[in-house]
Write an enzyme that holds these catalytic residues in place. Structure first.
Site, PDB file in Angstrom:
ATOM      1  N   GLU A   1       0.845  -1.212   0.000  1.00  0.00           N
ATOM      2  CA  GLU A   1       0.000   0.000   0.000  1.00  0.00           C
ATOM      3  C   GLU A   1       0.873   1.252   0.000  1.00  0.00           C
ATOM      4  O   GLU A   1       0.761   2.113   0.882  1.00  0.00           O
ATOM      5  CB  GLU A   1      -0.973  -0.016   1.188  1.00  0.00           C
ATOM      6  CG  GLU A   1      -1.995  -1.132   1.073  1.00  0.00           C
ATOM      7  CD  GLU A   1      -3.170  -1.048   2.059  1.00  0.00           C
ATOM      8  OE1 GLU A   1      -3.180  -0.162   2.925  1.00  0.00           O
ATOM      9  OE2 GLU A   1      -4.079  -1.886   1.925  1.00  0.00           O
TER      10      GLU A   1
ATOM     11  N   GLU B   1      -4.637  -8.750  -0.291  1.00  0.00           N
ATOM     12  CA  GLU B   1      -5.382  -8.687   0.973  1.00  0.00           C
ATOM     13  C   GLU B   1      -6.836  -8.548   0.597  1.00  0.00           C
ATOM     14  O   GLU B   1      -7.182  -7.687  -0.214  1.00  0.00           O
ATOM     15  CB  GLU B   1      -4.963  -7.465   1.799  1.00  0.00           C
ATOM     16  CG  GLU B   1      -3.540  -7.517   2.282  1.00  0.00           C
ATOM     17  CD  GLU B   1      -3.142  -6.290   3.113  1.00  0.00           C
ATOM     18  OE1 GLU B   1      -4.029  -5.633   3.711  1.00  0.00           O
ATOM     19  OE2 GLU B   1      -1.946  -5.988   3.156  1.00  0.00           O
TER      20      GLU B   1
HETATM   21  O1  AHR Z   1      -4.885  -6.059   7.132  1.00  0.00           O
HETATM   22  C1  AHR Z   1      -4.798  -4.894   7.882  1.00  0.00           C
HETATM   23  C2  AHR Z   1      -4.189  -3.729   7.101  1.00  0.00           C
HETATM   24  O2  AHR Z   1      -5.012  -3.387   6.033  1.00  0.00           O
HETATM   25  C3  AHR Z   1      -2.854  -4.004   6.439  1.00  0.00           C
HETATM   26  O3  AHR Z   1      -1.783  -3.824   7.302  1.00  0.00           O
HETATM   27  C4  AHR Z   1      -2.821  -2.987   5.348  1.00  0.00           C
HETATM   28  O4  AHR Z   1      -2.059  -3.387   4.238  1.00  0.00           O
HETATM   29  C5  AHR Z   1      -4.278  -2.774   5.006  1.00  0.00           C
HETATM   30  O5  AHR Z   1      -4.611  -1.444   4.959  1.00  0.00           O
END
Ligand code: AHR
Length: 491
Positions: free
Chosen positions: A172, A289
């Site tokens: 990110e 994710e």
């Molecule tokens: O999964 C929790 C957080 O969500 C992670 O650290 C980040 O990459 C995302 O914003």
């Protein structure tokens, strides 16, 4: 009556086992307690790695674990996590406000992956790190020569290289990973990527940070120029609607369009990448994710949330999307393996239980490595639901995906009935093959708001489905809010 036609001859692409992957960050109780308890713990462990959660992941054939973050990765310095454990520094985890003991570092992560049977995937620190620090980590892990870093790995107990294949170049980076704009990230990416491959004695694949929405991906890919520098572009997607458990019926339905946004995200990222792909070099999309992030999962509670049957059903809907786009998606990692967000296992000290999401993984596991085939859906009832932006949509109550094994001897069909109160009479027809034998499993619960927990760890779990197939057809009445997985031996 819902009609499902499985077109065995209409293949989309191979469903990489990596689509059923996992993400584990130093956050809340994911690593510490969930996966690492330390050698001296009364909780059963192997070299400090927790036995019960490892066994659960092993049973799912968990293909990959992404680590150490997440936001944590861009503030993590790998040297803090090697060498004698009692000499490792304690640091501040700036994102999740804990102290980081560094008891779980590179060697412990590799040991965890080996115990699970999963491929390790390491996310490098771009935000607060340097290209040299990142390249040194690759060398420490993967160099088979006689360099000082390879020797140091040996002195720390691992003379053989770890051969880590997947390396994320930041996380990110448009946000917690350094707040770059796409041009600046492309510049940084090039600097990092230049020095990584040469430090590894085994092949590595580099994952660049992408974003949802077209702007970032196109600008980044434009600026990067030479696409030989990356192998995958990663995107993230989280969603929620209402409370984790006390959601209304409307909120139940409205969660699905939000989860299904994953499809637009994948197509958009794949379209951006296709503009730059050359036949000799295909860049994949990684959903690095994903999952439900309920309002109750807050930073100060370690992003712990309760996990109901609704979460498992949305997980299945996302798996259907991933299977349909098996030709574009190269990996997907749910957030996060244990005790955090839409996890697969939860623990409370020595107690461990499987979440409904774990069982959704188990029902979809037979697709891993198969060829995804088309399923035509006809006469599917719909319910009214709303997208995240408030637009009304007619949500089909049946979602499905299917696959066939390499030899063409067995097929798998996964499908669900999302309706809260109505059963669904599913008429399944196989095109391009006939049925010798069919077995199935069903996941449902009396109430869609039910969870597993320490007092009732097996309240929600799959049951066997009794099936009576005809030559090419199968009729199954799915109860409300239920998910089924059927394996067909083909004649
Ligand atoms: O999964 C929790 C957080 O969500 C992670 O650290 C980040 O990459 C995302 O914003």
């Amino acid at each position: 009556m819902a009609k499902l036609s499985v077109r065995l001859d209409d293949r989309v692409g191979t469903i990489s086992p990596m689509l059923y992957g996992h993400f584990a960050e130093h956050l809340g109780r994911c690593i510490y307690e969930g996966l690492w308890v330390g050698e001296d713990s009364p909780i059963a462990n192997t070299r400090g790695v927790r036995d019960d959660t490892v066994a659960a992941l092993r049973k799912l054939a968990a293909p990959v674990i992404r680590w150490p973050g997440g936001c944590f990765a861009d503030d993590y310095h790998w040297r803090d996590g090697i060498g004698p454990r009692d000499e490792r520094p304690r640091r501040l985890n700036v994102w999740w406000h804990d102290e980081e003991s560094n008891q779980f570092g590179t060697h412990e992560f590799i040991d965890l992956c080996r115990q699970v049977g999963a491929a390790p995937y390491i996310c490098l620190n771009v935000g607060a790190g340097t290209p040299e620090e990142a390249a040194a980590w690759v060398e420490y892990c993967n160099c088979a020569r006689n360099t000082s870093r390879a020797q140091e790995r040996g002195l720390n107990g691992s003379p053989e290289p770890f051969a880590v294949r997947y390396w994320g170049v930041g996380n990110e980076n448009w946000g917690c990973g350094g707040r770059f704009d796409p041009d600046d990230y492309a510049r940084e990416y090039r600097r990092f990527a230049c020095y990584l491959r040469g430090r590894s004695s085994s092949p590595i694949e580099l994952v660049a940070c992408g974003h949802t929405g077209p702007d970032w991906n196109r600008k980044f890919l434009d600026a990067i120029g030479d696409l030989r520098m990356l192998d995958h572009l990663s995107i993230h997607r989280y969603y929620n609607c209402g409370d984790a458990v006390d959601f209304s019926d409307t909120e139940y339905y409205n969660l699905f369009p939000r989860a299904l946004q994953v499809e637009a995200d994948v197509v958009e990222a794949a379209t951006a990448v296709a503009l730059y792909n050359r036949p000799a070099k295909k860049i994949g999309v990684i959903l690095d994710e994903w999952g439900v992030w309920h309002p109750e999962a807050r930073g100060d509670s370690g992003l712990y949330q309760r996990n109901t049957l609704r979460d498992a059903l949305t997980c299945a809907a996302v798996f259907d999307v991933l299977n349909h786009h098996a030709d574009k998606v190269t990996m997907a990692n749910i957030a996060q393996t244990i005790n955090v967000l839409q996890c697969l296992c939860q623990t409370d000290g020595a107690a461990m239980w499987l979440t409904p999401t774990y069982h959704a993984f188990a029902l979809y596991q037979p697709h891993m490595g198969n060829a995804s085939v088309r399923v035509d859906l006809d006469d599917i009832p719909t319910v009214a639901a709303r997208e995240g932006d408030g637009r009304e949509v007619a949500l089909p109550v049946v979602s499905a995906s299917a696959s066939v094994d390499e030899a063409g001897k067995a097929a798998v069909l996964t499908f669900q009935n999302l309706h809260l109160t109505e059963p669904c009479d599913c008429r399944i027809r196989l095109r391009g093959g006939s049925i010798a034998k069919a077995t199935g499993k069903l996941l449902t619960a009396r109430d869609v708001r039910d969870c597993n927990g320490p007092e009732a760890p097996r309240k929600i779990r799959p049951k066997r489905l009794t099936l009576e197939p005809k030559a090419t057809t199968l009729r199954i009445e799915l109860p409300p809010h239920a998910l089924a997985s059927v394996r067909v031996v083909l004649r």
